[in-house]
Design an enzyme around this catalytic site. Structure first.
Site, PDB file in Angstrom:
ATOM      1  N   ARG A 230      -1.799  -1.036  -3.922  1.00 51.19           N
ATOM      2  CA  ARG A 230      -0.549  -1.697  -3.552  1.00 51.19           C
ATOM      3  C   ARG A 230      -0.434  -3.127  -4.102  1.00 51.19           C
ATOM      4  NH1 ARG A 230       2.261  -0.156   0.933  1.00 51.19           N
ATOM      5  NH2 ARG A 230       0.382   0.828   1.754  1.00 51.19           N
TER       6      ARG A 230
ATOM      7  N   CYS B 268      19.711  15.468   3.432  1.00 47.06           N
ATOM      8  CA  CYS B 268      20.165  15.950   4.732  1.00 47.06           C
ATOM      9  C   CYS B 268      19.081  15.829   5.791  1.00 47.06           C
ATOM     10  CB  CYS B 268      20.634  17.395   4.594  1.00 47.06           C
ATOM     11  SG  CYS B 268      21.953  17.495   3.401  1.00 47.06           S
TER      12      CYS B 268
HETATM   13  C1  LIG Z   1      -5.272   4.489  -1.221  1.00 52.16           C
HETATM   14  C2  LIG Z   1      -6.637   4.031  -1.526  1.00 52.16           C
HETATM   15  C3  LIG Z   1      -6.852   2.784  -2.126  1.00 52.16           C
HETATM   16  C4  LIG Z   1      -5.739   1.811  -2.420  1.00 52.16           C
HETATM   17  O1  LIG Z   1      -5.213   1.268  -1.269  1.00 52.16           O
HETATM   18  P1  LIG Z   1      -4.105   0.098  -1.382  1.00 52.16           P
HETATM   19  O2  LIG Z   1      -3.787  -0.197   0.020  1.00 52.16           O
HETATM   20  O3  LIG Z   1      -2.974   0.640  -2.145  1.00 52.16           O
HETATM   21  O4  LIG Z   1      -4.766  -1.049  -2.074  1.00 52.16           O
HETATM   22  C5  LIG Z   1      -8.150   2.437  -2.441  1.00 52.16           C
HETATM   23  N1  LIG Z   1      -9.196   3.267  -2.184  1.00 52.16           N
HETATM   24  C6  LIG Z   1      -9.025   4.471  -1.598  1.00 52.16           C
HETATM   25  C7  LIG Z   1     -10.204   5.330  -1.347  1.00 52.16           C
HETATM   26  C8  LIG Z   1      -7.752   4.898  -1.246  1.00 52.16           C
HETATM   27  O5  LIG Z   1      -7.599   6.083  -0.667  1.00 52.16           O
END
Ligand SMILES: *Cc1c(COP(=O)(O)O)cnc(C)c1O
Length: 415
Positions: free
Chosen positions: A276, A342
């Site tokens: 993220r 919907c």
């Molecule tokens: C989803 C995930 C991330 C990334 O998480 P963010 O919150 O997008 O930084 C990192 N490691 C694992 C194992 C994940 O499942």
């Protein structure tokens, strides 16, 4: 900080007008800013420059080939959670030797593919999985590099759907079992324990939970050392939050330097898995207003992007900032911004103040992460187009899906 800013009341993506991009490529449209992606990658690199490290971009946040390719060119590694994501990384010219593989449900076929690609490390999420990895490694006559994803039972203080490091979450191996699990790995000819891993949640807006988890990892590191099990890397996962509204998460530098300070006394490489924080604010979803309507006491702005294009508001009740592509001085109305799907939960924002009319373009900010990658064909709506802006240049990185593409794999039964 990102590169979506107003100039003379017009929203720009770097040097290009968002409304022009929508005119050219249609609506709805995901728009990414290359400069923002580069800036974020540099922020993580800068925070880790004094340590041996690997930045493993979490592919699920946005798995567009163009974005993966850009990350690869900047030297990133990748955190994948499926064979499909690993194949995407390779297709985008990412280096499989910088890939780590997480996820609670890896199939033997996925493990085989990962070992054949010689990826860096598989993050083990259950004790049964060890047997599967060992069996597959033996059949290939290879040694699998593994890390145990421990569940440190730390509260990430985030939305329950995206908290992963608590005892009652399905992720990772209980902290109390970790030592025995590492001994089991040590005793196998086909397994090599290279790291300790954790990932406690997403959209964390404070550095405290990861520091609490780091203490646990450090404690485990020393216990392993006492057993002559030496670990080369500690992986603190992803989860750093971003600003969608009034959140004030730490910067990558603040977040990571607090962790590296704790790990200073030991000689390990530091891995992180940001998703993220790398891509959210590097992307927006632009959508056109179809209709304005008023139901008794509520105003609705109906747009042409729905929950199939951007599901975060419906799925997590997330607040995402919605702004006009052209600012004006007309009076604003209080409205819910909803899509054509919907479902009553098909909304992008509730109780917003906007000044819009039919055919205007509005923009959902912070849509670069878990936006397109979670989109679907629900209601038989074709997937959006995506463009990448680099100063005054734009590339179509994904064509809008054609209607026929949606049933390309389907057949009608014979009578
Ligand atoms: C989803 C995930 C991330 C990334 O998480 P963010 O919150 O997008 O930084 C990192 N490691 C694992 C194992 C994940 O499942």
């Amino acid at each position: 900080m990102d590169y979506f800013n107003y100039k003379d009341n017009e929203l720009y993506a770097e040097d290009l007008k968002v409304s022009d991009l929508v005119e050219q490529y249609g609506s709805p449209l995901y728009i990414y800013s290359k400069a923002t992606l580069v800036r974020h990658m540099h922020a993580f690199e800068d925070a880790l420059k004094d340590n041996r490290h690997l930045i493993c971009y979490a592919v699920k946040a946005n798995s567009s080939l163009a974005i993966l390719n850009l990350m690869a060119k900047m030297g990133a590694g990748f955190d994948v959670v499926s064979k499909g994501e690993l194949a995407r990384v390779i297709k985008a010219q990412g280096d499989p030797k910088k890939v780590i593989f997480s996820g609670v449900g890896k199939t033997r076929d996925e493990i085989k593919y990962a070992l054949e690609c010689d990826i860096k490390c598989i993050n083990i999420e259950s004790e049964n999985e060890i047997d599967a990895i060992e069996e597959v490694a033996q059949s290939l006559n290879k040694v699998a590099n593994v890390a145990v994803r421990v569940n440190p039972n730390v509260d990430a203080k985030t939305h329950p759907s995206i908290s992963t490091g608590l005892k009652n979450n399905k992720f990772g191996i209980a902290f109390s079992r970790a030592l025995d699990v590492y001994k089991r790995i040590r005793d196998s000819k086909y397994l090599n324990a290279c790291g300790i891993d954790c990932h406690i949640g997403s959209q964390m807006t404070s550095g405290a939970p990861i520091l609490e988890a780091t203490d646990k990892l450090l404690e485990l590191y020393h216990k392993l050392k006492d057993e002559n099990i030496s670990i080369d890397h500690i992986d603190i996962g992803g989860g750093l939050g971003v600003t969608y509204g009034d959140e004030t998460p730490p910067s990558p530098y603040e977040y990571i330097s607090a962790v590296t300070a704790k790990l200073k006394e030991i000689d390990v490489a530091i891995y992180i898995e940001p998703g993220r924080a790398m891509v959210a604010n590097a992307g927006v979803l632009a959508t056109k207003v179809l209709y304005l309507k008023n139901n008794e006491n509520k105003n609705f702005v109906i747009v042409d992007a729905g929950m199939n294009d951007l599901i975060r508001p419906a799925l997590y009740d997330s607040w995402m900032n919605i702004i006009e592509a052209k600012k004006n001085n007309d009076s604003k109305i209080l409205c819910d911004v909803v899509g054509p799907v919907c479902e009553s939960d098909d909304f992008l924002g509730k109780e917003r103040k906007l000044s819009v009319k039919e055919n205007d373009v509005i923009v959902v900010r912070g849509a670069g992460a878990y936006g397109f990658s979670m989109s679907s064909n629900y209601n038989s709506r074709p997937l959006c187009a995506e463009v990448m802006v680099d100063k005054d240049k734009v590339s179509l990185i994904r064509k809008r899906q054609e209607i026929e593409d949606m049933w390309a794999l389907e057949t009608i039964c014979d009578d």
